[in-house]
Design a protein around this motif. Structure first.
Motif, PDB file in Angstrom:
ATOM      1  N   THR A 269       0.837  -1.201   0.000  1.00  0.00           N
ATOM      2  CA  THR A 269       0.000   0.000   0.000  1.00  0.00           C
ATOM      3  C   THR A 269       0.869   1.247   0.000  1.00  0.00           C
ATOM      4  OG1 THR A 269      -1.741  -1.160   1.212  1.00  0.00           O
ATOM      5  CG2 THR A 269      -1.788   1.241   1.289  1.00  0.00           C
TER       6      THR A 269
ATOM      7  N   ILE B 173       1.255   4.977   0.849  1.00  0.00           N
ATOM      8  CA  ILE B 173       0.723   6.102   1.629  1.00  0.00           C
ATOM      9  C   ILE B 173       1.432   7.359   1.119  1.00  0.00           C
ATOM     10  CG2 ILE B 173       0.531   7.147   3.921  1.00  0.00           C
ATOM     11  CD1 ILE B 173       0.792   4.278   5.088  1.00  0.00           C
TER      12      ILE B 173
ATOM     13  N   GLU C  64      -4.858   6.901   0.527  1.00  0.00           N
ATOM     14  CA  GLU C  64      -4.088   6.744   1.771  1.00  0.00           C
ATOM     15  C   GLU C  64      -3.117   7.912   1.871  1.00  0.00           C
ATOM     16  OE1 GLU C  64      -4.687   3.937   3.693  1.00  0.00           O
ATOM     17  OE2 GLU C  64      -5.950   2.955   2.190  1.00  0.00           O
TER      18      GLU C  64
ATOM     19  N   CYS D 272      -8.080   7.602   3.798  1.00  0.00           N
ATOM     20  CA  CYS D 272      -7.576   7.235   5.124  1.00  0.00           C
ATOM     21  C   CYS D 272      -6.407   8.127   5.495  1.00  0.00           C
ATOM     22  CB  CYS D 272      -7.093   5.788   5.136  1.00  0.00           C
ATOM     23  SG  CYS D 272      -8.419   4.610   4.990  1.00  0.00           S
TER      24      CYS D 272
ATOM     25  N   HIS E 118      -3.142   8.556   7.866  1.00  0.00           N
ATOM     26  CA  HIS E 118      -2.144   7.882   8.701  1.00  0.00           C
ATOM     27  C   HIS E 118      -1.294   8.940   9.386  1.00  0.00           C
ATOM     28  CE1 HIS E 118      -2.518   3.856   6.587  1.00  0.00           C
ATOM     29  NE2 HIS E 118      -3.088   4.662   5.713  1.00  0.00           N
TER      30      HIS E 118
ATOM     31  N   HIS F  71       3.324  -1.289   3.856  1.00  0.00           N
ATOM     32  CA  HIS F  71       2.923   0.109   3.721  1.00  0.00           C
ATOM     33  C   HIS F  71       4.154   0.981   3.523  1.00  0.00           C
ATOM     34  CE1 HIS F  71      -0.708  -1.687   5.278  1.00  0.00           C
ATOM     35  NE2 HIS F  71      -1.366  -0.582   4.980  1.00  0.00           N
TER      36      HIS F  71
END
Ligand SMILES: *Cc1c(COP(=O)(O)O)cnc(C)c1O
Length: 236
Positions: free
Chosen positions: A40, A42, A63, A85, A87, A221
């Motif tokens: 993923t 970010i 993300e 999202c 983070h 990530h």
């Protein structure tokens, strides 16, 4: 605003950088026999304005990473992260724990026992349960945040006992060390954490300069800023 407009030069630049970064991830994953979908991306938007976040959302990014709770909250209140999202990847002060829980979908920087109770209290008060990652200091230097490796098992126990949604580990390679070696260390730490917390599958590692090494070591990530948004003006 013209940020959704493909003719906007900033949108074009972000689109090109994003495509190049996704390509790097795809190649790195393929080279180590991993499914690119298991990694993923970010996009770290710290120091960049909410309009850039909106451009990236229009380009399909879901993300985002931010360092400072206050900056993240301001962009979030502005609606920038709607449908995406958030983070939090910066060192977290105890007195910002409640705000962090209110805004974040994931907090990558649990690095000391003192943070556990404030995070748990905020979760109970808001019924929000962000994914929590333990940040590990691979060289024990507290300057960049992170729990010393020896403290990790106790921190895992304390997070689990408090009911936090412990989902993985995170690290920044120590300055002047080989990132591949740092990420291999982190991968081993994750294996050990998994024996205590089977849901802690996330490995947050890899930035603009070293994402290939992180993918090769098993990162799930990546936190990429400058390769997509450009070099940040140094703010310390
Ligand atoms: C800023 C930051 C990143 C992104 O770094 P780049 O080199 O710009 O890709 C990743 N992780 C953390 C913890 C950061 O603070």
């Amino acid at each position: 605003m013209t940020q959704g407009d493909a003719g906007d030069p900033r949108t074009r630049l972000l689109a090109d950088n994003l495509a190049a970064t996704r390509d790097r991830i795809r190649r790195a994953a393929t080279a180590s026999g991993r499914d690119p979908e298991s990694v993923t991306l970010i996009v770290v938007t710290k120091t960049y304005p909410a309009d850039d976040v909106r451009r990236l959302v229009d380009l399909g990014v879901r993300e985002f990473g931010e360092n400072r709770v206050q900056e993240a909250a301001a962009k979030s209140d502005d609606g920038a992260f709607a449908g995406a999202c958030l983070h939090l990847i910066g060192q977290l002060q105890t007195n910002k724990a409640a705000q962090a829980v209110r805004y974040a979908d994931a907090i990558h920087t649990l690095d000391r026992a003192k943070l556990v109770a404030p995070l748990a209290r905020a979760s109970a008060a808001t019924d929000r349960h962000p994914a929590i990652l333990i940040q590990v200091s691979l060289d024990g230097d507290p300057a960049r945040g992170g729990a010393p490796v020896a403290d990790v098992p106790a921190l895992v126990e304390s997070a689990l006992a408090a009911g936090l949604a412990l989902r993985g580990v995170m690290a920044v390679p120590p300055r002047g060390t080989d990132p591949a070696r740092a990420f291999a260390d982190l991968a081993r730490i994750r294996e050990r954490v998994l024996t205590q917390a089977p849901a802690a599958t996330m490995m947050s590692a890899g930035m603009s300069a070293d994402l290939e090494a992180a993918v090769a070591a098993g990162a799930t990530h990546l936190r990429v800023g400058s390769a997509i948004l450009g070099s940040r003006v140094r703010v310390g």
